[in-house]
Design a protein around this motif. Structure first.
Motif, mmCIF file in Angstrom:
data_model
loop_
_atom_site.group_PDB
_atom_site.id
_atom_site.type_symbol
_atom_site.label_atom_id
_atom_site.label_comp_id
_atom_site.label_asym_id
_atom_site.label_seq_id
_atom_site.Cartn_x
_atom_site.Cartn_y
_atom_site.Cartn_z
ATOM 1 N N MET A 32 0.830 -1.204 0.000
ATOM 2 C CA MET A 32 0.000 0.000 0.000
ATOM 3 C C MET A 32 0.866 1.256 0.000
ATOM 4 O O MET A 32 0.616 2.206 -0.731
ATOM 5 C CB MET A 32 -0.912 -0.013 1.227
ATOM 6 N N ARG A 33 1.915 1.240 0.820
ATOM 7 C CA ARG A 33 2.813 2.378 0.906
ATOM 8 C C ARG A 33 3.483 2.630 -0.442
ATOM 9 O O ARG A 33 3.614 3.779 -0.877
ATOM 10 C CB ARG A 33 3.848 2.115 1.998
ATOM 11 N N GLN A 34 3.913 1.560 -1.121
ATOM 12 C CA GLN A 34 4.584 1.722 -2.397
ATOM 13 C C GLN A 34 3.631 2.279 -3.456
ATOM 14 O O GLN A 34 4.028 3.100 -4.284
ATOM 15 C CB GLN A 34 5.149 0.374 -2.858
ATOM 16 N N ARG A 35 2.366 1.850 -3.411
ATOM 17 C CA ARG A 35 1.397 2.370 -4.370
ATOM 18 C C ARG A 35 1.138 3.857 -4.122
ATOM 19 O O ARG A 35 1.006 4.648 -5.069
ATOM 20 C CB ARG A 35 0.093 1.573 -4.271
ATOM 21 N N ARG A 36 1.058 4.248 -2.841
ATOM 22 C CA ARG A 36 0.850 5.658 -2.545
ATOM 23 C C ARG A 36 2.048 6.490 -2.994
ATOM 24 O O ARG A 36 1.898 7.596 -3.525
ATOM 25 C CB ARG A 36 0.597 5.860 -1.056
ATOM 26 N N ARG A 37 3.248 5.971 -2.790
ATOM 27 C CA ARG A 37 4.433 6.721 -3.226
ATOM 28 C C ARG A 37 4.462 6.843 -4.741
ATOM 29 O O ARG A 37 4.813 7.916 -5.283
ATOM 30 C CB ARG A 37 5.696 6.039 -2.728
ATOM 31 N N ALA A 38 4.108 5.775 -5.447
ATOM 32 C CA ALA A 38 4.077 5.844 -6.914
ATOM 33 C C ALA A 38 3.060 6.890 -7.371
ATOM 34 O O ALA A 38 3.314 7.666 -8.310
ATOM 35 C CB ALA A 38 3.742 4.473 -7.501
ATOM 36 N N GLY A 39 1.904 6.930 -6.702
ATOM 37 C CA GLY A 39 0.911 7.946 -7.036
ATOM 38 C C GLY A 39 1.410 9.347 -6.757
ATOM 39 O O GLY A 39 1.150 10.285 -7.526
ATOM 40 N N LEU A 40 2.152 9.506 -5.655
ATOM 41 C CA LEU A 40 2.727 10.809 -5.309
ATOM 42 C C LEU A 40 3.695 11.276 -6.387
ATOM 43 O O LEU A 40 3.629 12.425 -6.856
ATOM 44 C CB LEU A 40 3.437 10.710 -3.957
ATOM 45 N N LEU A 41 4.594 10.396 -6.812
ATOM 46 C CA LEU A 41 5.596 10.772 -7.810
ATOM 47 C C LEU A 41 4.944 11.063 -9.158
ATOM 48 O O LEU A 41 5.361 11.985 -9.875
ATOM 49 C CB LEU A 41 6.636 9.660 -7.958
ATOM 50 N N LEU A 42 3.921 10.284 -9.493
ATOM 51 C CA LEU A 42 3.223 10.536 -10.751
ATOM 52 C C LEU A 42 2.531 11.897 -10.717
ATOM 53 O O LEU A 42 2.600 12.673 -11.681
ATOM 54 C CB LEU A 42 2.197 9.424 -11.003
ATOM 55 N N LEU A 43 1.882 12.198 -9.606
ATOM 56 C CA LEU A 43 1.152 13.461 -9.490
ATOM 57 C C LEU A 43 2.087 14.665 -9.544
ATOM 58 O O LEU A 43 1.794 15.666 -10.210
ATOM 59 C CB LEU A 43 0.350 13.467 -8.191
ATOM 60 N N THR A 44 3.224 14.596 -8.860
ATOM 61 C CA THR A 44 4.149 15.738 -8.864
ATOM 62 C C THR A 44 4.885 15.878 -10.187
ATOM 63 O O THR A 44 5.451 16.951 -10.465
ATOM 64 C CB THR A 44 5.179 15.613 -7.730
ATOM 65 N N ALA A 45 4.870 14.817 -11.018
ATOM 66 C CA ALA A 45 5.514 14.912 -12.329
ATOM 67 C C ALA A 45 4.597 15.534 -13.376
ATOM 68 O O ALA A 45 5.066 16.084 -14.376
ATOM 69 C CB ALA A 45 5.963 13.536 -12.801
ATOM 70 N N VAL A 46 3.278 15.468 -13.149
ATOM 71 C CA VAL A 46 2.336 15.883 -14.182
ATOM 72 C C VAL A 46 2.389 17.385 -14.432
ATOM 73 O O VAL A 46 2.516 17.842 -15.581
ATOM 74 C CB VAL A 46 0.898 15.459 -13.805
ATOM 75 N N SER A 47 2.289 18.198 -13.358
ATOM 76 C CA SER A 47 2.186 19.649 -13.573
ATOM 77 C C SER A 47 3.456 20.255 -14.189
ATOM 78 O O SER A 47 3.344 21.100 -15.088
ATOM 79 C CB SER A 47 1.806 20.365 -12.275
ATOM 80 N N PRO A 48 4.672 19.868 -13.771
ATOM 81 C CA PRO A 48 5.839 20.395 -14.489
ATOM 82 C C PRO A 48 5.870 19.979 -15.953
ATOM 83 O O PRO A 48 6.285 20.759 -16.818
ATOM 84 C CB PRO A 48 7.033 19.811 -13.722
ATOM 85 N N THR A 49 5.421 18.754 -16.225
ATOM 86 C CA THR A 49 5.394 18.289 -17.612
ATOM 87 C C THR A 49 4.439 19.124 -18.443
ATOM 88 O O THR A 49 4.759 19.532 -19.574
ATOM 89 C CB THR A 49 4.970 16.808 -17.655
ATOM 90 N N VAL A 50 3.262 19.408 -17.895
ATOM 91 C CA VAL A 50 2.274 20.203 -18.632
ATOM 92 C C VAL A 50 2.798 21.613 -18.888
ATOM 93 O O VAL A 50 2.720 22.138 -20.015
ATOM 94 C CB VAL A 50 0.944 20.245 -17.859
ATOM 95 N N GLU A 51 3.340 22.259 -17.837
ATOM 96 C CA GLU A 51 3.818 23.633 -18.029
ATOM 97 C C GLU A 51 4.981 23.669 -19.009
ATOM 98 O O GLU A 51 5.031 24.548 -19.881
ATOM 99 C CB GLU A 51 4.240 24.242 -16.692
#
Length: 543
Positions: free
Chosen positions: A1-20
């Motif tokens: 569960m912890r690993q899935r949450r961390r993967a979601g965290l990293l994916l989420l923080t990567a999205v906005s810089p990629t879009v901008e």
């Protein structure tokens, strides 16, 4: 569960810089690509990112207030999700509803705390002074460890941050600086994966920061309202920076002293007018050589001698200074029969270069610029009688800020004084043509190291440049500068580029306010200038 949450965290923080980054690259907005990694940075740098964009790109009070509300609400929701994903196992977590209320309230508070520094950052992009940029960034750096625990710790405003939290905060600043430099340095679409990778690192920093805030063994000085104290102390930083800058060795050794203190060598064929910088003063002292005159911001006496002037006289508009300089050039040329060389420092450099652009100048054959305001006028705000225009709220907040500083004993200048207004109103020329050749005039710019932090990376000059260690308006090595200046006046080519200069330009890319596009501003419609913010180059032909 912890690993899935961390993967979601990293994916989420990567999205906005990629879009901008994708949007900026698609638009060709090269000057702003260094800001993209900050979109998912740990508080307060993400809010600092948002407010700098907002202060530059709004054209009315209603739009500013609307987008401010949107940005604050979005940050509150975004932080809630990030905190939930980063919450360490084994630590009881409050309900999501509680975290959301906390994050929304803190988003408002952090925006209020960060706003003055984002505002000063935009002011720095107007005047192109590195110490103004430092005055906006240093408080952010000092406040970051205090604010980064706010979303997860109960009485977050009390006590001193742990050493681990300070360390992660420092690493956060380093990562954003390096990521901004890389985003600018890589070609074209490579900026997008670099920004995405920076976003992943932001996610790791969110994870570690939340862990450090929650798992600190104990809060030191828990009785002390440390965060409010730090916020109040940060307000003093803009007042402390100028004295610190003046304490730098060589800061008081001005460029004009090189030619005013003793006679010019016989191999110098010109008569010389020395234009001192902003805030300078002249008591009417005669230079050591009668071929040399001090430019007067008050003009000439009936007998043709330059009038004494005080610091307040240097606030006149560039157009008025250009008119006075034209009169003085003609009088000195007529008196000596020699060609005229102009030596300008800071504001004086801007006046001399504008003079060469605005009319006939057959008597002038050389210009040496010391500490010119490179790429000034990257933001805009309308005059106070206009209630619409890009940066209208920025202008009024700057007026209030400078008014408060003036009442507190700070400088009595403001954003609408004629010289500053000249930089704002004629910004396209200063952004694209300041460091360009003038037919029939030999030119050189003596540029201190601090200038590297004053403007976005990229080409900034198409004239010979002599880069040297130092701060704006100061000389660390008088003998070297005197030797090179005399050689230039005597006809020798002068140029020196230092290896560290482009690197320092790139490292400052993340902390510049985004430039206002020249084509977007109706107030600049009369200037058909290419935009270095999109081309990365200056001195391109006008359209």
């Amino acid at each position: 569960m912890r690993q899935r949450r961390r993967a979601g965290l990293l994916l989420l923080t990567a999205v906005s810089p990629t879009v901008e980054a994708t949007v900026l690259v698609a638009l060709g907005f090269v000057a702003a690509t260094g800001l993209a990694p900050q979109t998912s940075a740990v508080w307060p740098y993400d809010t600092y990112h948002d407010l700098r964009w907002l202060y530059v790109y709004h054209d009315s009070w209603p739009k500013f207030l609307f987008w401010l509300g949107v940005v604050v609400a979005a940050r509150g929701v975004f932080h809630t999700v990030l905190v939930v994903l980063a919450w360490p196992d084994g630590v009881p977590r409050p309900p999501v509803r509680w975290l959301l209320r906390r994050s929304l309230g803190l988003a408002v508070l952090v925006a209020v705390i960060v706003a003055p520094w984002a505002l000063i950052s935009v002011a720095a992009s107007v005047v192109a002074l590195s110490w103004v940029l430092l005055a906006s960034l240093l408080p952010m750096f000092l406040l970051a460890p205090f604010l980064q625990r706010a979303a997860v710790v109960g009485p977050w405003w009390r006590g001193v941050p742990s050493l681990s939290l300070v360390g992660w905060s420092l690493l956060n600043f380093v990562v954003l600086t390096m990521a901004g430099a890389l985003c600018w340095s890589v070609p074209g679409w490579w900026t997008v994966p670099v920004a995405a990778a920076a976003g992943v690192v932001n996610g790791l920093l969110w994870d570690r920061t939340v862990h450090a805030a929650l798992c600190a063994p104990r809060v030191r000085l828990a009785w002390l309202p440390a965060t409010p104290v730090a916020a109040v102390l940060a307000l003093a930083v803009p007042l402390l920076i100028p004295p610190l800058v003046h304490a730098v060795p060589g800061k008081d050794l001005r460029a004009e002293a090189v030619v005013l203190d003793h006679p010019l060598p016989p191999e110098v064929p010109q008569a010389v007018i020395v234009l001192a910088g902003y805030g300078s003063a002249y008591g009417g002292e005669a230079p050591a050589d009668d071929r040399v005159e001090r430019f007067s911001y008050r003009g000439l006496a009936p007998d043709g001698t330059p009038l004494p002037y005080g610091p307040s006289d240097t606030t006149i508009s560039v157009a008025q200074s250009v008119r006075l300089l034209g009169e003085q050039v003609q009088r000195l040329h007529g008196r000596t029969g020699r060609p005229i060389a102009l030596i300008g420092e800071s504001e004086g450099a801007m006046v001399a270069r504008t003079y060469l652009d605005e009319g006939a100048h057959p008597a002038v054959d050389a210009l040496a610029m010391f500490s010119p305001l490179i790429n000034a006028g990257r933001a805009y705000y309308p005059p106070p009688h206009q209630d619409r225009g890009w940066g209208v709220v920025t202008g009024w907040q700057l007026r209030v800020m400078f008014g408060v500083l003036h009442k507190g004993g700070g400088p009595g200048t403001g954003p609408d004084e004629p010289f500053i207004r000249s930089l704002v109103d004629n910004a396209p020329f200063y952004r694209n043509q300041l460091m360009c050749p003038v037919p029939g005039v030999r030119m050189v710019a003596f540029v201190p190291t601090s200038t590297a932090a004053e403007a976005p990376p990229g080409d900034y000059a198409d004239i010979p440049v002599f880069q040297m260690p130092g701060v704006h308006g100061g000389l660390l090595n008088r003998a070297l500068v005197e030797n090179r200046l005399v050689a230039f006046l005597s006809g020798e080519p002068i140029q020196q580029e230092r290896d560290e200069y482009p690197l320092l330009q790139r490292l400052g890319a993340a902390w510049q306010a985004p430039p206002l596009a020249i084509a977007a501003n109706p107030a600049w419609a009369a200037f058909r200038q290419p935009d270095p913010a999109f081309t990365g180059k200056v001195c391109l032909p006008t359209r």
